[in-house]
Design an enzyme around this catalytic site. Sequence first.
Site, PDB file in Angstrom:
ATOM      1  N   PHE A   1      -1.142 -19.900   9.777  1.00 51.73           N
ATOM      2  CA  PHE A   1      -1.214 -19.484   8.453  1.00 51.73           C
ATOM      3  C   PHE A   1      -1.952 -20.557   7.955  1.00 51.73           C
ATOM      4  O   PHE A   1      -2.603 -20.471   6.683  1.00 51.73           O
ATOM      5  CB  PHE A   1       0.103 -19.285   7.671  1.00 51.73           C
ATOM      6  CG  PHE A   1       0.827 -20.370   7.410  1.00 51.73           C
ATOM      7  CD1 PHE A   1       0.459 -21.031   6.246  1.00 51.73           C
ATOM      8  CD2 PHE A   1       1.665 -20.940   8.230  1.00 51.73           C
ATOM      9  CE1 PHE A   1       1.207 -22.467   5.892  1.00 51.73           C
ATOM     10  CE2 PHE A   1       2.345 -22.374   7.821  1.00 51.73           C
ATOM     11  CZ  PHE A   1       1.940 -22.953   6.613  1.00 51.73           C
TER      12      PHE A   1
ATOM     13  N   LYS B   1      -6.300 -12.247  15.899  1.00 48.52           N
ATOM     14  CA  LYS B   1      -5.100 -11.858  15.457  1.00 48.52           C
ATOM     15  C   LYS B   1      -4.581 -12.947  14.642  1.00 48.52           C
ATOM     16  O   LYS B   1      -4.063 -13.812  14.915  1.00 48.52           O
ATOM     17  CB  LYS B   1      -3.935 -11.423  16.766  1.00 48.52           C
ATOM     18  CG  LYS B   1      -2.965 -10.356  16.213  1.00 48.52           C
ATOM     19  CD  LYS B   1      -2.117 -10.872  15.141  1.00 48.52           C
ATOM     20  CE  LYS B   1      -1.128 -12.084  15.407  1.00 48.52           C
ATOM     21  NZ  LYS B   1      -0.545 -12.650  14.204  1.00 48.52           N
TER      22      LYS B   1
ATOM     23  N   GLU C   1      -0.151 -13.154   9.859  1.00 51.16           N
ATOM     24  CA  GLU C   1       0.238 -12.020   8.744  1.00 51.16           C
ATOM     25  C   GLU C   1       0.412 -12.624   7.518  1.00 51.16           C
ATOM     26  O   GLU C   1       0.620 -11.812   6.490  1.00 51.16           O
ATOM     27  CB  GLU C   1       1.169 -11.007   9.317  1.00 51.16           C
ATOM     28  CG  GLU C   1       2.635 -12.001   9.656  1.00 51.16           C
ATOM     29  CD  GLU C   1       2.856 -12.715  11.049  1.00 51.16           C
ATOM     30  OE1 GLU C   1       1.750 -13.268  11.280  1.00 51.16           O
ATOM     31  OE2 GLU C   1       3.855 -12.781  11.548  1.00 51.16           O
ATOM     32  N   ARG C   2       0.566 -13.683   7.346  1.00 51.28           N
ATOM     33  CA  ARG C   2       0.900 -14.407   5.944  1.00 51.28           C
ATOM     34  C   ARG C   2      -0.222 -14.479   5.007  1.00 51.28           C
ATOM     35  O   ARG C   2      -0.276 -14.424   3.956  1.00 51.28           O
ATOM     36  CB  ARG C   2       1.486 -15.900   6.067  1.00 51.28           C
ATOM     37  CG  ARG C   2       3.061 -15.711   6.663  1.00 51.28           C
ATOM     38  CD  ARG C   2       3.598 -16.918   6.913  1.00 51.28           C
ATOM     39  NE  ARG C   2       3.805 -17.101   8.236  1.00 51.28           N
ATOM     40  CZ  ARG C   2       4.249 -18.428   8.792  1.00 51.28           C
ATOM     41  NH1 ARG C   2       4.891 -19.233   7.806  1.00 51.28           N
ATOM     42  NH2 ARG C   2       4.389 -18.376  10.127  1.00 51.28           N
TER      43      ARG C   2
ATOM     44  N   SER D   1       2.922 -22.879  16.354  1.00 54.34           N
ATOM     45  CA  SER D   1       4.418 -23.686  16.393  1.00 54.34           C
ATOM     46  C   SER D   1       4.603 -23.996  17.952  1.00 54.34           C
ATOM     47  O   SER D   1       3.809 -22.999  18.791  1.00 54.34           O
ATOM     48  CB  SER D   1       5.213 -23.011  15.771  1.00 54.34           C
ATOM     49  OG  SER D   1       5.693 -21.942  16.455  1.00 54.34           O
TER      50      SER D   1
ATOM     51  N   CYS E   1      -1.430 -29.455  10.587  1.00 50.80           N
ATOM     52  CA  CYS E   1      -0.848 -30.051  11.895  1.00 50.80           C
ATOM     53  C   CYS E   1      -1.218 -31.399  12.211  1.00 50.80           C
ATOM     54  O   CYS E   1      -0.663 -32.056  13.057  1.00 50.80           O
ATOM     55  CB  CYS E   1      -1.415 -29.202  13.284  1.00 50.80           C
ATOM     56  SG  CYS E   1      -3.317 -29.449  13.296  1.00 50.80           S
TER      57      CYS E   1
ATOM     58  N   GLU F   1       9.382 -30.950  13.218  1.00 49.45           N
ATOM     59  CA  GLU F   1       8.377 -30.919  12.349  1.00 49.45           C
ATOM     60  C   GLU F   1       8.656 -30.408  10.996  1.00 49.45           C
ATOM     61  O   GLU F   1       8.919 -29.056  11.019  1.00 49.45           O
ATOM     62  CB  GLU F   1       7.061 -29.978  12.916  1.00 49.45           C
ATOM     63  CG  GLU F   1       5.886 -29.999  12.079  1.00 49.45           C
ATOM     64  CD  GLU F   1       4.727 -28.914  12.830  1.00 49.45           C
ATOM     65  OE1 GLU F   1       5.292 -27.926  13.428  1.00 49.45           O
ATOM     66  OE2 GLU F   1       3.524 -29.495  12.541  1.00 49.45           O
TER      67      GLU F   1
END
Length: 498
Positions: A149, A173, A176-177, A226, A281, A383
């Site tokens: 996201f 893909k 979805e957020r 993640s 990240c 994290e």
Amino acid sequence: MREIGHFIGGKHVAGTSGRSSKVYNPATGEMQATVALASVEEIRAAVENAKAAQPKWAATNPQRRARVFFKFVELLNKNMDELATLLSKEHGKTVEDSKGDVLRGLEVCEFVCGIPHLQKGEFTEGAGPAIDMYSIRQPVGVGAGITPFNFPAMIPMWMFAPAIACGNAFILKPSERDPSVPLRLAELMIEAGLPAGILNVVNGDKAAVDAILTDPDIAAVSFVGSTPIARYVYGTAAMNGKRAQCFGGAKNHMIIMPDADMDQAVNALMGAGYGSAGERCMAVSVAVPVGEDTANRLVEKLVPKIESLRIGPYTDDKADLGPLVTKDAYNRVNGLIDRGVEEGAKLVVDGRGFKLQGYEDGYFVGGTLFDHVKPEMDIYKTEIFGPVLSVVRAKNYEEALDLPMKHEYGNGVAIYTRDGDAARDFASRINIGMIGVNVPIPVPLAYHSFGGWKASSFGDLNQHGTDSIKFWTRTKTITARWPSGIKDGAEFVMPTMK
Ligand code: NAD
């Protein structure tokens, strides 16, 4: 309510699985759309489209393929404000920061405009009597990308730009957020001249990811997200015979040596620790001052800056950072701050309970600072992915170096110093993929490659740079002989050059 579907075969299509997920405005907490979650059949339909369109695209000469990206770059610049606003509305980051997200993707599109040169093969004339040998780089066929996201423009472009430039078709893909920007990018690629079916965007969750990982017609998978999911995607893709590169989470340290320019180091920490609400990240989440005096000076300078951070919705063009992406992320980050207090770290600035007038239901967390954090604490090992900075005090350089060396993650790290010897020693010994010397977020530019070490990356080829061309192509080596005038009989021993 807006219903977000998929983009397959060059057009928008509605979801048919009957499953969907909610998309929120993180600044207000309001639901603003639903996004369809694809079924196995919908992934299959996208792959069929991609497979049918790919051979003609692969046969298109590389200059023509490059021209699509020249045009696409132009369209990204033309539509920059609209893209950045759309991105901020679903992600929550400031509009200026969203422009950075688009621009860092755009730069990879600029890089792949050089595909005629990048995809060139190798040739050896006279490798044997009348024998020439050459290697060519052919597209893998249909590739797929699964994205997180936090960079909904940049990371999709890091994947689909080199894949498509090399002559592949692509299934994206996205998260979805925040699914709207990837769909808009696909529309712009069509406007730039890309044939239908070469870039398909299919929204979904684990079911869609599993369908990608087991689809026999997808040859290569790139993943960013993640670490637990990266590990899973890497293993499953490999078991299904696919090439995979999977990039995971991070815990990036910044070492501050006693001789560092403290104002520079503090400003760097503010941007790298709190920019984008720490949801990068490559965010710096651990500051390691060397020596008590350095630590005291650092904390003293950090506190007033953290307390005066301007936190606001994306519509506030003066905000330094926005809200977290979802209510879950908000609860998780607050829970980790509670955990740090329980573990005995000193909470110097507390961002819990931050409320913005008029945006009381937004997912805002204030800038947070922990001091005296120890390596065995959960807040050090985990994290956090929020606006939370931990100070771990080190007695000397070796102790400071040891911290990132022993950490599970190995994405990025930085050192602030005026001492060239120390910086050189650090860059040489550290077991981490991307190093900053007086640079807080050392994200390499498009023509170098991006990737961490240890639990931050699975697979052996990085994103963008020449690695990406290798990842999205297969090498084929041809040995050719045109033996006019040479007469010989059958050979039964292994041919060698003796
Ligand atoms: P995430 O792992 O939750 O999701 C990433 C993708 O995986 C999404 O598309 C999601 O739909 C899918 N997914 C989620 N759960 C899944 C499951 N159980 N099975 C299969 N697929 C699943 O990550 P996120 O929260 O979207 O992104 C944040 C994470 O990404 C952080 O850990 C961050 O460090 C990492 N990240 C890493 C890099 C890098 O280059 N190393 C870059 C950006 C973000």
